[in-house]
Design a protein around this motif. Sequence first.
Motif: not given
Length: 99
Positions: A32-44, A46-61
């Motif tokens: 089960y997952y919730r929506k990300p917060t604004r702060t989490e979306m800013e991080y995700l 911001s270019g810290n996640q350089t690929s779609g796979l890294k973005f997805n992994a960070a979002l799920l986490k």
Amino acid sequence: MFTATTDQITEWKDKFGDVIRIKSKKYDKSAYYRKPTRTEMEYLSSGNQTSGLKFNAALLKACYLDGDKEIETKDDIFMGIGEEIMALLTFDEVEVEKL
């Protein structure tokens, strides 16, 4: 397959809004997952996640509530999530009115 109780889901909805369940029938896993917060979306975003796979992994986490961690760690399941993860990124529709 992990299944949250109705009370737990209600508690999450009261606290976070929409709750999304991701399931793998093949491996009998779910989480089960919730929506990300604004702060989490800013991080995700911001270019810290350089690929779609890294973005997805960070979002799920970041948005994980409870369930089978194999949803995130088993490659066959994780790769199958693909565009379905966008369900976490649906937000309120707003109107813009030019005055």
